[in-house]
Motif scaffolding. Structure first.
Motif, mmCIF file in Angstrom:
data_model
loop_
_atom_site.group_PDB
_atom_site.id
_atom_site.type_symbol
_atom_site.label_atom_id
_atom_site.label_comp_id
_atom_site.label_asym_id
_atom_site.label_seq_id
_atom_site.Cartn_x
_atom_site.Cartn_y
_atom_site.Cartn_z
ATOM 1 N N ALA A 78 36.802 -15.868 27.719
ATOM 2 C CA ALA A 78 37.750 -16.534 28.616
ATOM 3 C C ALA A 78 38.216 -17.872 28.052
ATOM 4 O O ALA A 78 39.372 -18.266 28.246
ATOM 5 N N ASN A 79 37.322 -18.571 27.325
ATOM 6 C CA ASN A 79 37.626 -19.931 26.896
ATOM 7 C C ASN A 79 37.800 -20.104 25.391
ATOM 8 O O ASN A 79 38.555 -20.976 24.966
ATOM 9 N N GLN A 80 37.099 -19.292 24.590
ATOM 10 C CA GLN A 80 37.179 -19.418 23.124
ATOM 11 C C GLN A 80 37.325 -18.043 22.475
ATOM 12 O O GLN A 80 36.512 -17.645 21.641
ATOM 13 N N PRO A 81 38.354 -17.283 22.827
ATOM 14 C CA PRO A 81 38.458 -15.910 22.317
ATOM 15 C C PRO A 81 38.669 -15.819 20.803
ATOM 16 O O PRO A 81 38.084 -14.955 20.157
ATOM 17 N N LEU A 82 39.498 -16.693 20.240
ATOM 18 C CA LEU A 82 39.805 -16.594 18.813
ATOM 19 C C LEU A 82 38.610 -16.913 17.926
ATOM 20 O O LEU A 82 38.262 -16.110 17.042
ATOM 21 N N PRO A 83 37.924 -18.062 18.109
ATOM 22 C CA PRO A 83 36.730 -18.321 17.296
ATOM 23 C C PRO A 83 35.651 -17.250 17.473
ATOM 24 O O PRO A 83 34.977 -16.870 16.507
ATOM 25 N N THR A 84 35.505 -16.752 18.708
ATOM 26 C CA THR A 84 34.496 -15.718 18.981
ATOM 27 C C THR A 84 34.802 -14.440 18.206
ATOM 28 O O THR A 84 33.920 -13.857 17.560
ATOM 29 N N CYS A 85 36.063 -14.012 18.244
ATOM 30 C CA CYS A 85 36.447 -12.784 17.550
ATOM 31 C C CYS A 85 36.341 -12.936 16.035
ATOM 32 O O CYS A 85 35.900 -12.010 15.341
ATOM 33 N N SER A 253 38.377 -2.051 12.346
ATOM 34 C CA SER A 253 37.796 -2.803 13.461
ATOM 35 C C SER A 253 38.534 -4.091 13.811
ATOM 36 O O SER A 253 38.565 -4.473 14.993
ATOM 37 N N PRO A 254 39.159 -4.827 12.845
ATOM 38 C CA PRO A 254 39.903 -6.033 13.246
ATOM 39 C C PRO A 254 40.976 -5.759 14.299
ATOM 40 O O PRO A 254 41.164 -6.562 15.214
ATOM 41 N N ASN A 260 41.869 -5.762 21.943
ATOM 42 C CA ASN A 260 41.149 -5.687 23.212
ATOM 43 C C ASN A 260 40.889 -7.042 23.839
ATOM 44 O O ASN A 260 40.788 -7.149 25.060
ATOM 45 N N THR A 261 40.749 -8.071 23.029
ATOM 46 C CA THR A 261 40.450 -9.400 23.566
ATOM 47 C C THR A 261 41.704 -10.260 23.732
ATOM 48 O O THR A 261 41.642 -11.310 24.363
ATOM 49 N N ASN A 262 42.825 -9.824 23.130
ATOM 50 C CA ASN A 262 44.076 -10.593 23.175
ATOM 51 C C ASN A 262 43.868 -12.011 22.630
ATOM 52 O O ASN A 262 44.470 -12.976 23.122
ATOM 53 N N ALA A 263 43.019 -12.126 21.615
ATOM 54 C CA ALA A 263 42.635 -13.443 21.104
ATOM 55 C C ALA A 263 43.790 -14.193 20.465
ATOM 56 O O ALA A 263 43.860 -15.429 20.551
#
Length: 294
Positions: A78-85, A253-254, A260-263
């Motif tokens: 919810a808050n850090q999708p790009l770094p997480t992905c 996988s990328p 799916n996360t819309n990062a």
């Protein structure tokens, strides 16, 4: 030391299984313990002591990863999708050198001693499959809160079979399958609600979630056992094609992770730079730990 290392690897597999678009099977391949894990599951009754010794630290870590990250995933995506992905992408792709090494050994031992058209076809088919799969995901998870009715419990048993089977297959995200089927957030909420009830000492709160988690868990155990038998057969009879198929799933996988996360919709320069650092760190960790699999 080996017990601790396998527990850490199990935790990473558990965490990967919670992330939509990330494959726990892929993480196991990247960490270099996939073949050992599959063999231990499929030979559990035949070689019980050895299999249990292998499985205990991995499954312990996996359980800790799933429970612990069920809370964190809500906040991070919810808050850090790009770094997480990007961090998880590094963890996944860092294992490719280990997979290539195993695949080359399989080619050397094969009858032809080289890649065949069947190997290439296996790669392309599974690559295309993993690209197409996320596109089936609906925009809403229709069962965010589950109740333990008899009908729901039966459905959850089969959901457990399907989800666990896909979790074992490298490149296929069990959590993504759960999203497609509409049960992802319901299961995540049940896990966190059970832990909240456990911390509060509320037997009624825990009992309400056990009616959901027990049938799902039974189905998951059965699914893992059945698919492990199939994968072991494929590795024995079609080694190179199986590795090629897994490679196709991993390299695709990328797309699944970011779709799916819309990062990418949350792109920021600071987030991207932090993500690149985490990507490199995750890749190094997986590469280093994968070297220890022998």
């Amino acid at each position: 030391m080996k017990f601790i290392l396998d527990t850490i690897k199990g935790a990473l597999i558990g965490i990967a299984n919670v992330i939509p678009g990330v494959s726990g099977g892929t993480m196991a391949v990247s960490l270099g313990i996939y073949n050992r894990l599959i063999s231990s599951i499929s030979h559990l009754f035949k070689d019980f002591k050895k299999s249990i010794a292998t499985l205990i630290p991995i499954l312990l870590g996996c359980a800790l990863g799933i429970v612990g990250f069920s809370y964190a995933i809500k906040y991070l995506l919810a808050n850090q999708p790009l770094p997480t992905c990007l961090a998880f992408l590094g963890l996944i792709l860092g294992g490719i050198p280990v997979l290539f090494k195993d695949m080359k050994e399989g080619i050397k031992k094969s009858k032809n001693g080289r890649l065949t058209a069947a190997n290439v076809l296996a790669f392309l088919l599974l690559f295309a499959f993993a690209i197409a799969l996320p596109l089936l995901k609906s925009s809403d998870d229709t069962l965010m809160i589950l109740t333990a009715t008899p009908g729901t419990m039966i459905i959850l048993f089969f959901m457990g079979v399907i989800a666990s089977a896909t979790m074992v297959i490298p490149g296929v995200s069990g959590s993504m399958i759960m999203m497609i089927l509409g049960y992802y957030y319901g299961i995540i909420n049940s896990i966190t609600s059970f832990i909240d009830g456990l911390k509060a000492g509320s037997i009624s709160a825990m009992a309400a979630q056990l009616g959901i988690l027990i049938p799902f868990g039974i189905g998951a155990v059965l699914g893992i056992f059945l698919i492990s038998k199939l994968i072991e057969y494929l590795f024995e009879r079609h080694t190179v094609s199986t590795y090629a198929a897994i490679l196709g799933l991993i390299l695709s996988s990328p797309f699944g992770i970011f779709y799916n996360t819309n990062a990418l919709a949350h792109f920021t320069i600071p987030g991207f730079l932090i993500g690149i650092i985490l990507f490199a760190a995750g890749g190094f960790v997986t590469w280093y730990m994968g070297r220890k699999h022998a």
